[in-house]
Design an enzyme around this catalytic site. Structure first.
Site: not given
Ligand code: KIV
Length: 263
Positions: A44-45, A83, A112, A114, A181
């Site tokens: 989600d970056s 994510d 993934k 969080e 992280e």
């Molecule tokens: O969204 C992302 O790029 C991430 C990385 C920072 C691991 O979760």
């Protein structure tokens, strides 16, 4: 044949380092997997690097499903981790399952999520129903306002113990991988040695089973302050291909991250 959760576990068991980069589109998916990247993380970056937002909080499930389809079309070998964006895994295990199922249908091999032990019930619910999950602890960008900024986590004895306990609880709940992280390298090493599942580090030292960076960061495309754990692989490389290949080589050999990249 696509890399599987089982083959990644085998790599971890054989102490073979796993290379991971974020990826958001088909063209880079082709290039990254041809350079030997094991896992493409549709992170989600993308809210930061593609959409220009300050945080990842406005990224939607539709955004993630769209970019997952793009990456899936461009790749045939890599494992695809995706994510779950903010607000799609916090309401209930049932609601999270519905959201995760959309990402799996779009091509995800694993989602993934969080969150620490608070996510254990949800992770158990998903994994028992066929959706593999990577748990993400330490600095959780979706909790940036609660954490008070993008800061290193687990620095005191008490907080380190909390993170270690979270990791054990999440593995017991069924997490197939654990991403850490911005945590001290010594703590990440201890967690990696305690768990059986592969760990992925970003700003977590060289002893994790896998390393990940945001693609744009490692290609030197960032605005503002560069985090200490980022290495610009374009320095000394003649092309983007060469930069990615050097990243894979340095992760596999244990050269990256170096002492200058760890907390
Ligand atoms: O969204 C992302 O790029 C991430 C990385 C920072 C691991 O979760």
């Amino acid at each position: 044949m696509r890399t599987t959760k089982r083959s990644l576990q085998k790599m971890r068991d054989n102490e073979e380092k796993i290379s991971v980069l974020t990826c958001y589109d088909a063209s880079f998916a082709v290039l990254l997997e041809n350079s030997g990247i094991d896992i493409l993380l549709v992170g989600d970056s993308l809210g930061n690097v593609l959409q220009g937002e300050d945080t990842t909080l406005s990224v939607t499930l539709d955004d993630m499903a769209y970019h997952t389809r793009c990456v899936t079309r461009g790749s045939s070998k890599a494992f695809i981790m995706v994510d779950m964006p903010f607000g799609t895994s916090q309401i209930s295990p049932e609601n999270t399952f519905e959201n995760a199922a959309e990402l799996m249908a779009a091509g995800a091999s694993m989602v993934k999520i969080e969150g620490g032990r608070i996510m254990a019930e949800t992770i158990r619910f998903l994994t028992q129903r066929g959706i593999p999950v990577c748990a993400h602890i330490g600095l959780m960008p979706q909790s940036v306002h609660q954490l008070g900024g993008y800061k290193v986590q687990g620095k005191t004895h008490y907080l380190a113990k909390q993170l270690l306990d979270d990791a054990v609880i999440l593995e017991k709940a069924g997490a197939g991988m654990l991403l850490m992280e911005a945590v001290p390298a010594t703590l990440a090493k201890k967690i990696t040695k305690t768990l059986v599942i592969p760990t992925i580090g970003i700003g977590a030292g060289a002893d994790c089973s896998a390393q990940v960076l945001v693609l744009y960061d490692m290609l030197g495309i960032y605005s503002g302050k560069k985090s200490m754990f980022i290495k610009n692989f374009m320095v000394g490389a003649a092309s983007v291909n060469e930069a990615i290949e050097n990243y894979v080589k340095e992760v596999k050999s244990g050269k990256f991250p170096g002492l200058e990249h760890i907390f």
